[in-house]
Design a protein around this motif. Structure first.
Motif, mmCIF file in Angstrom:
data_model
loop_
_atom_site.group_PDB
_atom_site.id
_atom_site.type_symbol
_atom_site.label_atom_id
_atom_site.label_comp_id
_atom_site.label_asym_id
_atom_site.label_seq_id
_atom_site.Cartn_x
_atom_site.Cartn_y
_atom_site.Cartn_z
ATOM 1 N N ASP A 313 -6.643 -26.032 -31.428
ATOM 2 C CA ASP A 313 -5.097 -26.229 -30.719
ATOM 3 C C ASP A 313 -4.581 -26.937 -31.710
ATOM 4 O OD1 ASP A 313 -6.004 -25.031 -28.291
ATOM 5 O OD2 ASP A 313 -7.066 -26.482 -27.826
ATOM 6 N N CYS A 314 -4.705 -27.265 -32.941
ATOM 7 C CA CYS A 314 -3.896 -27.987 -33.858
ATOM 8 C C CYS A 314 -2.615 -27.383 -34.211
ATOM 9 C CB CYS A 314 -4.640 -28.270 -35.270
ATOM 10 S SG CYS A 314 -4.711 -26.860 -36.305
ATOM 11 N N GLY A 315 -1.702 -27.864 -34.883
ATOM 12 C CA GLY A 315 -0.586 -27.495 -35.301
ATOM 13 C C GLY A 315 -0.175 -26.833 -36.492
ATOM 14 N N SER A 373 -2.964 -34.484 -48.522
ATOM 15 C CA SER A 373 -3.375 -33.194 -48.161
ATOM 16 C C SER A 373 -2.292 -32.024 -48.293
ATOM 17 C CB SER A 373 -3.754 -33.193 -46.674
ATOM 18 O OG SER A 373 -4.061 -31.885 -45.993
ATOM 19 N N SER A 374 -2.655 -30.573 -48.486
ATOM 20 C CA SER A 374 -1.795 -29.758 -48.337
ATOM 21 C C SER A 374 -1.114 -29.261 -47.115
ATOM 22 C CB SER A 374 -2.473 -28.546 -48.957
ATOM 23 O OG SER A 374 -3.532 -28.065 -48.187
ATOM 24 N N PHE A 375 -1.774 -29.826 -45.897
ATOM 25 C CA PHE A 375 -1.385 -29.445 -44.457
ATOM 26 C C PHE A 375 -1.270 -30.564 -43.329
ATOM 27 C CE2 PHE A 375 -5.937 -29.426 -44.840
ATOM 28 C CZ PHE A 375 -6.521 -30.001 -43.728
ATOM 29 N N ALA A 376 -1.333 -31.840 -44.114
ATOM 30 C CA ALA A 376 -1.339 -33.018 -43.242
ATOM 31 C C ALA A 376 -0.279 -33.075 -42.341
ATOM 32 C CB ALA A 376 -1.766 -34.182 -43.769
ATOM 33 N N LYS A 377 0.890 -32.538 -42.733
ATOM 34 C CA LYS A 377 2.082 -32.753 -42.136
ATOM 35 C C LYS A 377 2.299 -31.935 -40.665
ATOM 36 C CE LYS A 377 4.569 -29.352 -45.209
ATOM 37 N NZ LYS A 377 5.449 -29.321 -46.126
ATOM 38 N N PHE A 378 1.261 -30.857 -41.006
ATOM 39 C CA PHE A 378 1.431 -30.317 -39.573
ATOM 40 C C PHE A 378 0.286 -30.671 -38.532
ATOM 41 C CE2 PHE A 378 2.082 -27.392 -43.258
ATOM 42 C CZ PHE A 378 3.661 -26.781 -43.110
ATOM 43 N N THR A 380 -1.510 -33.824 -36.123
ATOM 44 C CA THR A 380 -1.421 -35.353 -35.784
ATOM 45 C C THR A 380 -2.448 -36.232 -36.351
ATOM 46 O OG1 THR A 380 -2.647 -35.074 -33.762
ATOM 47 C CG2 THR A 380 -0.536 -34.493 -33.578
ATOM 48 N N GLU A 381 -2.056 -37.253 -36.254
ATOM 49 C CA GLU A 381 -3.424 -38.350 -36.887
ATOM 50 C C GLU A 381 -4.667 -38.202 -36.079
ATOM 51 O OE1 GLU A 381 -3.467 -40.732 -39.221
ATOM 52 O OE2 GLU A 381 -1.626 -39.916 -40.049
ATOM 53 N N ASP A 382 -4.679 -37.859 -34.740
ATOM 54 C CA ASP A 382 -5.735 -37.698 -34.054
ATOM 55 C C ASP A 382 -6.318 -36.401 -34.542
ATOM 56 O OD1 ASP A 382 -5.373 -40.198 -32.853
ATOM 57 O OD2 ASP A 382 -4.683 -39.152 -30.929
ATOM 58 N N GLU A 383 -5.574 -35.483 -34.625
ATOM 59 C CA GLU A 383 -6.031 -34.031 -35.025
ATOM 60 C C GLU A 383 -6.893 -34.192 -36.651
ATOM 61 O OE1 GLU A 383 -3.253 -31.006 -32.812
ATOM 62 O OE2 GLU A 383 -2.719 -31.737 -34.682
ATOM 63 N N ALA A 385 -8.060 -36.863 -37.885
ATOM 64 C CA ALA A 385 -9.314 -37.861 -37.618
ATOM 65 C C ALA A 385 -10.408 -37.021 -36.914
ATOM 66 C CB ALA A 385 -9.141 -39.029 -36.640
ATOM 67 N N ALA A 386 -10.022 -36.158 -36.124
ATOM 68 C CA ALA A 386 -11.292 -35.219 -35.543
ATOM 69 C C ALA A 386 -11.785 -34.202 -36.581
ATOM 70 C CB ALA A 386 -10.367 -34.757 -34.389
ATOM 71 N N LEU A 387 -10.664 -33.785 -37.505
ATOM 72 C CA LEU A 387 -11.343 -32.668 -38.542
ATOM 73 C C LEU A 387 -12.064 -33.689 -39.416
ATOM 74 C CD1 LEU A 387 -11.046 -29.950 -39.732
ATOM 75 C CD2 LEU A 387 -8.998 -30.950 -40.865
ATOM 76 N N VAL A 388 -11.743 -34.788 -40.052
ATOM 77 C CA VAL A 388 -12.610 -35.456 -40.983
ATOM 78 C C VAL A 388 -13.950 -35.621 -40.513
ATOM 79 C CG1 VAL A 388 -12.754 -37.565 -42.321
ATOM 80 C CG2 VAL A 388 -10.630 -36.461 -42.342
ATOM 81 N N LYS A 389 -13.982 -36.052 -39.009
ATOM 82 C CA LYS A 389 -15.372 -36.407 -38.467
ATOM 83 C C LYS A 389 -16.300 -35.134 -38.272
ATOM 84 C CE LYS A 389 -17.188 -38.315 -34.086
ATOM 85 N NZ LYS A 389 -17.016 -38.665 -32.764
ATOM 86 N N ALA A 390 -15.690 -34.087 -37.797
ATOM 87 C CA ALA A 390 -16.311 -32.608 -37.871
ATOM 88 C C ALA A 390 -16.951 -32.426 -39.217
ATOM 89 C CB ALA A 390 -15.384 -31.608 -37.240
#
Length: 599
Positions: A313-315, A373-378, A380-383, A385-390
Motif C-alpha cells: 500500500d506504499c506510495g 534512495s531512488s524512490f524515498a520521496k514517494f 513515508t518514513e514509516d513505510e 522503516a518497514a521496508l528496511v526492517k523487512a
C-alpha cells in the motif's frame, strides 16, 4: 633435417626420471621448451605430457657434431636424448618435480623441426582465445590443458569402475536416431538410401535407456556423446559428453543415494575433498524464493527478501503496479555497501536489464540512519522503516529491489546476486557446495507457443499427489524431477519416468499432442510399454561441466580437446563447411542461396 627413431626406445617420460635413477642411462623424448646457450654448455628444458626435465649438452660428452646440433635447437623442436641421470650441478628448482636432477646428454637426435609458434607454449597464456583455438593442436600442448584432459579421463575411468561395482552395465545406444523434437533443436543427418528422410543426432539417450529398462537390464550406464543445436554459453557446446544412467524398480531416493556415493568418491579421488553425506536437498520453490535460481550458489549468503507485503500500500507506483499485476517486489541486502558510488549502482541496473528487468530501485541506509534512495520521496518514513526492517537492513547497507512478474524478478535478482558476489569477492576459493533441487514444476508455459511445455521432458512422472491437478491446474503440478547443483552450476539432472500408459497418454494430451502425433513421435516406446515395463528413474551428468568445476576452469572449452566457439564453428578446421555438389546430388538435397550466403 629430421632424423628417425631407429634403434631408440624411450625408457622414461620426463618426470618419471628421479633422484633414484642417478647414475643410470636413460632415453627421453619430447619438445624443446627452452634452450640456453652458455658457450661451453647448452641447457635445454625438455617437455612432454608429464612435465619438464633439464638436459645438459657438453661437447666432451656428445662430440662436436652433437654439440653443434644442440646449439641449433629451437622451441618446439621434437628431440630424442640419450644420457646419464645426475644430481643437478646448479641451483635446485623447487618448482619442478625434476628440479634436483638433470640428464647429461650422450647423443641427440632431432626427430622434427618446428616453426616459431604463434604464441608461447606455457602455463599461463594471455594470447586471445580465438588465436589459440585456431592453433588448438599447439594450445593443447600447454600443461594446464593437458592436466584438465587428464582429469577428465580419470573421472571417466573412475566412474566406469564405480558404476560396475554398483551393478550397472555399460551399453552403447545409437548415434543415428529418429528426430523427436521437444526442447532444443536436433542436428539432422540426411539419409542417402532413404531420400528425403533424416536421422537426428541424439540430444540424449533418453528413449533408448528407457527401452533398456523395458528389456530387463535393470541398471544401465553410458558415457555418451550428445548433440544440441542451441545457442552457446560459457558452459555449453553443440556436442558434449553425458555420463548417463537409468535404474529399474527405483524412485527418487534410490537415484539420489547411488549418485551421492559416486560424487563423494569422485571428489575424494580427484580433488581430495570430503563431501558430507547426505547432500542437502531443497525444493524448487524454496530455491527460487531464497536465491532466485534453480541452481543456487550456496558458497555465500545474500538471499532474496520478499517485501511485497511491506510495500503493498506504499506510495511508490512502480512497487504498487507490479503487485497489482500479480507480480512481486523482492530485494537483496548488500552488507556494508551503502557508500557504493552511483556509477557502480548504475552498472548493476544495466546488468539487471539484460535479464528482463526494467530497472532496479535502490536504498542506501546511511550510518546516521538517514536514507539515500531512488524512490524515498514517494514513501513515508514509516513505510521506509518497514521496508528496511523487512530486508534485515542495517546502517551501512545497500538495498536493491526488483518489481515485476515473478519470472523477471527471480531471473534478474538471481543473476545479480551472483554478479555482486563476484564483484565484491564474496565467493571463497577451493570450496565445493552441492545441493539437490527437487520437485520441479512439471510444466512451464511458453508464451511463444501459447501452450504448456515440459520443463524436463514428456516422460517425467508427476508427484503422485499432484496427478489430479493435470485436469484442473497444470501450472501447479510438481514433477518427480531432481537436479544436482555444484557451486551454482547444474552438473546433472534426472527424474522418475512415467511407466503407466494412461499417465503417459495424459501427459501427451497436456502437452498438446494429438494421439496421432504422439504415435508418430513416440509410438515405438509406447508399444514397448505394453509388454511389461518396470518403474524406472535416471540421471545424467554433463561430464564436461563437472570436470570444468573440478579443475577450476573458467570455461567448458578448457576441458574439451577440440571445442566449438559461440557460433558452433571450429576455428581450427573451419567446420561447418560446404560440400561437393556430387554429395548433395547423391543425397537428393538442393541448397538455396540466402542473402549473404558464403560471404
Amino acid at each position: 633435417m629430421a632424423e628417425s627413431m631407429r634403434g631408440l626406445h624411450r625408457t622414461h617420460r620426463c618426470t618419471e626420471v628421479s633422484r633414484g635413477n642417478v647414475g643410470e642411462n636413460v632415453t627421453v623424448m619430447g619438445w624443446v621448451q627452452k634452450r640456453r646457450n652458455l658457450g661451453s654448455l647448452v641447457f635445454v628444458d625438455l617437455r612432454d605430457r608429464s612435465g619438464l626435465l633439464q638436459i645438459v649438452f657438453d661437447e666432451k660428452d656428445v662430440g662436436s657434431e652433437g654439440f653443434e646440433k644442440a646449439g641449433t635447437l629451437r622451441n618446439e623442436y621434437v628431440i630424442a636424448v640419450e644420457g646419464a641421470v645426475e644430481v643437478r650441478s646448479g641451483a635446485v628448482n623447487e618448482n619442478l618435480k625434476t628440479g634436483d636432477i638433470e640428464i647429461r646428454a650422450k647423443s641427440l637426435r632431432i626427430l622434427s623441426e618446428a616453426l616459431t609458434p604463434p604464441f608461447p607454449i606455457e602455463e599461463e597464456c594471455s594470447t586471445k582465445e580465438e588465436l589459440r583455438l585456431k592453433y588448438r593442436y599447439l594450445d593443447l600442448r600447454r600443461p594446464n590443458l593437458q592436466r584438465n584432459l587428464a582429469v577428465k579421463s580419470r573421472v571417466a575411468i573412475l566412474s566406469r569402475n564405480f558404476m560396475q561395482e554398483q551393478g550397472f552395465l555399460e551399453v552403447e545406444t545409437p548415434i543415428l536416431v529418429k528426430s523427436t523434437p521437444e526442447g532444443a533443436r536436433d542436428y539432422l543427418v540426411p539419409s542417402r538410401i532413404h531420400p528425403g528422410n533424416f536421422y537426428a543426432l541424439p540430444q540424449s539417450p533418453q528413449i533408448y535407456k528407457q527401452l533398456l529398462m523395458c528389456s530387463g537390464f535393470d541398471r544401465y550406464f553410458q558415457i555418451a556423446r550428445c548433440f544440441r543445436d542451441e545457442d552457446l554459453r560459457a558452459d555449453r557446446q553443440p556436442e558434449f559428453t553425458q555420463m548417463d544412467m537409468e535404474l529399474s524398480f527405483a524412485d527418487v531416493d534410490d537415484v539420489i543415494e547411488v549418485n551421492e556415493k559416486l560424487l563423494a568418491y569422485l571428489m575424494k579421488e580427484i580433488c581430495d575433498v570430503e563431501v558430507k553425506l547426505p547432500i542437502r536437498r531443497m525444493t524448487y520453490a524454496e530455491a527460487m524464493d531464497r536465491f532466485g535460481s534453480d541452481k543456487p550458489d550456496l558458497r555465500f549468503g545474500m538471499e532474496l527478501h520478499d517485501v511485497s507485503g511491506a510495500v503493498r500500500d506504499c506510495g511508490f507506483a512502480v512497487f504498487r503496479n507490479a503487485l497489482e499485476a500479480g507480480g512481486s517486489v523482492r530485494g537483496l541486502t548488500v552488507k556494508g555497501q551503502a557508500g557504493m558510488p552511483r556509477k557502480k549502482i548504475d552498472s548493476l541496473v544495466e546488468f539487471a536489464k539484460t535479464y528482463g528487468a526494467k530497472g532496479l530501485a535502490y536504498l542506501a541506509v546511511q550510518e546516521d540512519g538517514s536514507y539515500k534512495s531512488s524512490f524515498a520521496k514517494f514513501m513515508t518514513e514509516d513505510e521506509l522503516a518497514a521496508l528496511v526492517k523487512a530486508m534485515d537492513g542495517e546502517p551501512g547497507d545497500l538495498l536493491l529491489f526488483a518489481a515485476d512478474k515473478n519470472k523477471v524478478v527471480f531471473d534478474s535478482l538471481g543473476a545479480l546476486r551472483v554478479e555482486l558476489a563476484k564483484r565484491l569477492e564474496m565467493i571463497p576459493e577451493n570450496t565445493f557446495e552441492f545441493v539437490w533441487i527437487t520437485e520441479f514444476p512439471q510444466f512451464e508455459y511458453s508464451e511463444e507457443e501459447q501452450r504448456f511445455v515440459a520443463m524436463h521432458h514428456p516422460f517425467t512422472m508427476p508427484m503422485d499427489e499432484d496427478l489430479p491437478l493435470l485436469d484442473t491446474d497444470r501450472g501447479a503440478v510438481r514433477a518427480k524431477a531432481y537436479d544436482i547443483v555444484l557451486n551454482g552450476c547444474e552438473i546433472g539432472g534426472g527424474s522418475v519416468r512415467i511407466h503407466q500408459s494412461d499417465v503417459q497418454a495424459k501427459m501427451f494430451e497436456c502437452l498438446g499432442f494429438s494421439k496421432e502425433e504422439a504415435e508418430e513421435r513416440f509410438g515405438f516406446l509406447m508399444n514397448a510399454f505394453k509388454y511389461g515395463v518396470p518403474p524406472h528413474a535416471g540421471l545424467a551428468y554433463g561430464l564436461d561441466r563437472l570436470v570444468m568445476l573440478m579443475t577450476g576452469a573458467d570455461n567448458i572449452r578448457e576441458v574439451i580437446a577440440f571445442p566449438k566457439v559461440k557460433d558452433a564453428s571450429c576455428l581450427m578446421s573451419g567446420a561447418p563447411g560446404r560440400v561437393d555438389e556430387v554429395q548433395l546430388t547423391e543425397l537428393k538435397i538442393a541448397v538455396s542461396e540466402q542473402d549473404g550466403a558464403g560471404e
